[in-house]
Design a protein around this motif. Sequence first.
Motif, PDB file in Angstrom:
ATOM      1  N   PRO A   1      -9.058  -6.723   0.364  1.00 22.95           N
ATOM      2  CA  PRO A   1      -7.903  -5.920  -0.070  1.00 22.95           C
ATOM      3  C   PRO A   1      -6.978  -5.607   1.103  1.00 22.95           C
ATOM      4  CG  PRO A   1      -9.930  -5.080  -1.054  1.00 22.95           C
ATOM      5  CD  PRO A   1     -10.341  -6.143  -0.069  1.00 22.95           C
ATOM      6  N   SER A   2      -5.703  -5.454   0.806  1.00 21.97           N
ATOM      7  CA  SER A   2      -4.707  -5.275   1.866  1.00 21.97           C
ATOM      8  C   SER A   2      -4.949  -4.024   2.695  1.00 21.97           C
ATOM      9  CB  SER A   2      -3.301  -5.222   1.252  1.00 21.97           C
ATOM     10  OG  SER A   2      -3.220  -4.166   0.303  1.00 21.97           O
ATOM     11  N   SER A   3      -5.634  -3.036   2.129  1.00 27.53           N
ATOM     12  CA  SER A   3      -5.899  -1.805   2.876  1.00 27.53           C
ATOM     13  C   SER A   3      -7.060  -1.953   3.853  1.00 27.53           C
ATOM     14  CB  SER A   3      -6.208  -0.657   1.911  1.00 27.53           C
ATOM     15  OG  SER A   3      -7.348  -0.955   1.115  1.00 27.53           O
TER      16      SER A   3
ATOM     17  N   GLY B   1      -6.557   6.538  11.820  1.00 29.31           N
ATOM     18  CA  GLY B   1      -7.513   5.632  11.217  1.00 29.31           C
ATOM     19  C   GLY B   1      -6.868   4.279  10.988  1.00 29.31           C
ATOM     20  N   TYR B   2      -7.639   3.347  10.423  1.00 31.44           N
ATOM     21  CA  TYR B   2      -7.104   1.999  10.238  1.00 31.44           C
ATOM     22  C   TYR B   2      -6.064   1.916   9.128  1.00 31.44           C
ATOM     23  CZ  TYR B   2     -10.375   1.582   6.308  1.00 31.44           C
ATOM     24  OH  TYR B   2     -11.057   1.776   5.123  1.00 31.44           O
ATOM     25  N   LYS B   3      -5.982   2.942   8.274  1.00 33.98           N
ATOM     26  CA  LYS B   3      -4.973   2.915   7.212  1.00 33.98           C
ATOM     27  C   LYS B   3      -4.081   4.148   7.230  1.00 33.98           C
ATOM     28  CE  LYS B   3      -8.358   4.628   3.830  1.00 33.98           C
ATOM     29  NZ  LYS B   3      -8.993   4.357   2.511  1.00 33.98           N
ATOM     30  N   THR B   4      -4.016   4.832   8.371  1.00 32.87           N
ATOM     31  CA  THR B   4      -3.207   6.039   8.492  1.00 32.87           C
ATOM     32  C   THR B   4      -1.789   5.677   8.926  1.00 32.87           C
ATOM     33  OG1 THR B   4      -5.173   7.238   9.214  1.00 32.87           O
ATOM     34  CG2 THR B   4      -3.051   8.318   9.539  1.00 32.87           C
TER      35      THR B   4
ATOM     36  N   ILE C   1     -10.188 -12.418 -11.673  1.00 30.65           N
ATOM     37  CA  ILE C   1     -10.993 -11.806 -12.726  1.00 30.65           C
ATOM     38  C   ILE C   1     -11.593 -10.488 -12.277  1.00 30.65           C
ATOM     39  CG2 ILE C   1     -13.045 -12.097 -14.179  1.00 30.65           C
ATOM     40  CD1 ILE C   1     -12.523 -15.115 -14.088  1.00 30.65           C
ATOM     41  N   PHE C   2     -12.220 -10.497 -11.088  1.00 28.19           N
ATOM     42  CA  PHE C   2     -12.977  -9.330 -10.638  1.00 28.19           C
ATOM     43  C   PHE C   2     -12.247  -8.474  -9.609  1.00 28.19           C
ATOM     44  CE2 PHE C   2     -16.139 -12.608 -11.788  1.00 28.19           C
ATOM     45  CZ  PHE C   2     -16.797 -11.924 -12.796  1.00 28.19           C
ATOM     46  N   GLY C   3     -11.137  -8.961  -9.073  1.00 25.09           N
ATOM     47  CA  GLY C   3     -10.464  -8.218  -8.018  1.00 25.09           C
ATOM     48  C   GLY C   3     -11.078  -8.521  -6.664  1.00 25.09           C
ATOM     49  N   ARG C   4     -10.323  -8.270  -5.612  1.00 30.00           N
ATOM     50  CA  ARG C   4     -10.792  -8.576  -4.270  1.00 30.00           C
ATOM     51  C   ARG C   4     -11.738  -7.491  -3.775  1.00 30.00           C
ATOM     52  NH1 ARG C   4      -5.652  -9.846  -0.658  1.00 30.00           N
ATOM     53  NH2 ARG C   4      -4.783  -8.085  -1.791  1.00 30.00           N
ATOM     54  N   SER C   5     -12.854  -7.929  -3.184  1.00 34.45           N
ATOM     55  CA  SER C   5     -13.819  -6.983  -2.620  1.00 34.45           C
ATOM     56  C   SER C   5     -14.618  -7.681  -1.535  1.00 34.45           C
ATOM     57  CB  SER C   5     -14.760  -6.446  -3.698  1.00 34.45           C
ATOM     58  OG  SER C   5     -15.619  -7.468  -4.175  1.00 34.45           O
ATOM     59  N   PHE C   6     -15.243  -6.893  -0.681  1.00 33.72           N
ATOM     60  CA  PHE C   6     -16.017  -7.425   0.445  1.00 33.72           C
ATOM     61  C   PHE C   6     -17.201  -8.251  -0.048  1.00 33.72           C
ATOM     62  CE2 PHE C   6     -19.577  -6.996   3.402  1.00 33.72           C
ATOM     63  CZ  PHE C   6     -19.016  -7.462   4.577  1.00 33.72           C
ATOM     64  N   TRP C   7     -17.985  -7.698  -0.974  1.00 34.03           N
ATOM     65  CA  TRP C   7     -19.210  -8.368  -1.405  1.00 34.03           C
ATOM     66  C   TRP C   7     -18.925  -9.598  -2.251  1.00 34.03           C
ATOM     67  CZ3 TRP C   7     -23.200  -7.511   1.323  1.00 34.03           C
ATOM     68  CH2 TRP C   7     -23.401  -6.265   1.912  1.00 34.03           C
ATOM     69  N   LEU C   8     -17.845  -9.589  -3.002  1.00 39.14           N
ATOM     70  CA  LEU C   8     -17.481 -10.798  -3.742  1.00 39.14           C
ATOM     71  C   LEU C   8     -17.092 -11.909  -2.774  1.00 39.14           C
ATOM     72  CD1 LEU C   8     -17.001 -12.232  -6.406  1.00 39.14           C
ATOM     73  CD2 LEU C   8     -14.698 -11.256  -6.463  1.00 39.14           C
ATOM     74  N   LEU C   9     -16.401 -11.536  -1.696  1.00 41.12           N
ATOM     75  CA  LEU C   9     -16.033 -12.536  -0.691  1.00 41.12           C
ATOM     76  C   LEU C   9     -17.274 -13.069   0.027  1.00 41.12           C
ATOM     77  CD1 LEU C   9     -13.649 -13.967   0.578  1.00 41.12           C
ATOM     78  CD2 LEU C   9     -13.481 -12.120   2.244  1.00 41.12           C
TER      79      LEU C   9
END
Length: 368
Positions: free
Chosen positions: A313-315, A128-131, A224-232
Amino acid sequence: MRLSPLNQRRWRNFRRNGRAFWSLILFVALFTLSLFAEFLANEKPILVSYRGEFYTPIFKFYPETQFGGDLKIEAVYRDPEIECLIVTGGVEACWDDPELLIEDAGDGVIEGEEIHRGWVIWPPIRYGYKTPADLDVPAPSAPDAEHWLGTDDTARDVLARVIYGFRLSVFFTIIVTILTSIIGIAAGAVQGYFGGRTDLIFQRALEIFTAIPSLYVIIILFAIFGRSFWLLVFVTVLFGWPALVGVVRAEFLRARNFEYVRAARALGVSNRVIMVRHVLPNAMVATLTLLPFIITGTISTLAALDFLGFGLPSSSPSLGELTRQAKQNLQAPWLGFTAFFTFSILLSLLVFIFEGVRDAFDPRKTFQ
């Protein structure tokens, strides 16, 4: 659904633009493949046959005990012991010499006893992409038969991350482009159509808003909110919609005093109907001219933020993060080449497609 004569002419113009048409076919093919990324690159099998029963680990959680193991955590299907248990039907000797038993299981008999022979169907890429991969050399490792594009500095398969990253970038671009276009076109239409004080207030507010440093806002919000797809997505749309306002405003300012607009007003047609049905179609050519720049800019923004460490996020399977790894690992040129060709192909296809769309909507252009 039957197309109107006007849309039929636009489609014929697009078809005759060979570069745009074949770019569309290639892009759709690549994007369709990426939609099935879980079936192309995954550390879990697509289908497992164990003791006459069928299992789909790619969709469902199965504990190790389901296949004769001892733990109730999810089975690690790439583990030789788990693979041996599946192939041999749960022979306990798998914990001693799994590879030898897997070979013997091909005959359906182990140590003179008949077994419940099973099988496993794997995706073409068993990562997978993070394996993380078990490497015999330091990461990042060069391309080989198992890792077709090599691995990154955390031993993750590069091709798997490219497949997932391609899908993520396209989804991000589609969502941001649609939202920014809706907001930007609506704001520009209101400014240009009504003009006067409405236009003046909007312009001053827009000048103040565009002066806000977007990178600082992104850093603050992520802190404040952390990194996420929808926030970006939200932040990109928040600072991306003004790109279309100027050109749409100019088209509406030009068209609002045309004779057909005055006639529609005299007949009592509402402003909303005039703007949407009569003025907006004439402004679409100028609007579509900017779409290639908005699309490529959106992809570049995502890649740049990931490259700087302020994106996903880095993952996450990020193409920008792959570019950052290429910069940090100059001894691994395959990372840089992969990032370069992925971005080049993706951006070129999108630019060619939307150039064809723009020309198809332009009544002054026809293709022989």
